[in-house]
Design an enzyme around this catalytic site. Structure first.
Site, PDB file in Angstrom:
ATOM      1  N   GLU A 166      10.004  -2.641   1.429  1.00  0.00           N
ATOM      2  CA  GLU A 166      11.123  -3.583   1.454  1.00  0.00           C
ATOM      3  C   GLU A 166      10.885  -4.723   0.461  1.00  0.00           C
ATOM      4  O   GLU A 166      11.787  -5.099  -0.308  1.00  0.00           O
ATOM      5  CB  GLU A 166      11.324  -4.147   2.865  1.00  0.00           C
ATOM      6  CG  GLU A 166      11.658  -3.098   3.901  1.00  0.00           C
ATOM      7  CD  GLU A 166      10.436  -2.478   4.577  1.00  0.00           C
ATOM      8  OE1 GLU A 166      10.631  -1.823   5.614  1.00  0.00           O
ATOM      9  OE2 GLU A 166       9.296  -2.641   4.088  1.00  0.00           O
ATOM     10  N   CYS A 223       8.304  -8.631   6.291  1.00  0.00           N
ATOM     11  CA  CYS A 223       9.430  -8.120   5.504  1.00  0.00           C
ATOM     12  C   CYS A 223      10.763  -8.638   6.041  1.00  0.00           C
ATOM     13  O   CYS A 223      11.681  -8.914   5.273  1.00  0.00           O
ATOM     14  CB  CYS A 223       9.412  -6.598   5.473  1.00  0.00           C
ATOM     15  SG  CYS A 223       8.099  -5.922   4.436  1.00  0.00           S
TER      16      CYS A 223
END
Length: 147
Positions: free
Chosen positions: A73, A102
């Site tokens: 991500e 993330c």
């Protein structure tokens, strides 16, 4: 005649293909950022450019976590930043529900929807916090049904 996949199925299949480029054998994850049904960036878990990969030199484990790599991500977000691509209001597809770190990045850049396929069993408290923060920030979490 074959069934045409939904947009979510289509983008998740691409996310799974992106994951095959991952360089950490502990968990191979892919992520793609999509806006208006167009792929903006991709990312997979791997080392920063110019640094050795886990596949080549082994994982660097601290507190049960490989610190040699960036998560998929984050790499998709960093690719957007390095290329000047605006991702505010976009969606992110990831194989797994994003971790707490993330999720903070996703919230910070203005991504509005996270579509994922699986959840990890480890670090349940951190994932509970990630879910709570997503809710508070107005980030929609969507777990796709199994194939």
């Amino acid at each position: 005649m074959s069934k045409r996949p939904s947009w979510d199925e289509y983008f998740m299949k691409i996310t799974e293909l992106v994951a095959t480029r991952a360089t950490c054998p502990r968990l191979r994850v892919g992520a793609i950022i999509v806006k208006d049904k167009r792929i903006l960036t991709t990312g997979y878990n791997g080392s920063p450019p110019g640094l050795p990969h886990c596949d080549d030199v082994g994982c660097l484990i601290i507190k049960d976590h490989c610190v040699r790599i960036n998560h998929a991500e984050l790499n998709a977000i960093l690719q957007a930043a390095s290329m000047g691509i605006k991702i505010k209001g976009a969606d992110i597809y990831s194989i797994y529900l994003p971790c707490l770190e993330c999720m903070k990045d996703i919230i910070s850049v203005g991504i509005k929807k996270v579509i994922y396929k699986r959840e990890q069993g480890k670090h349940k408290k951190e994932y509970q916090i990630a879910r709570q923060w997503a809710k508070e920030a107005g980030v929609k979490l969507i777990k796709l049904k199994k194939d």
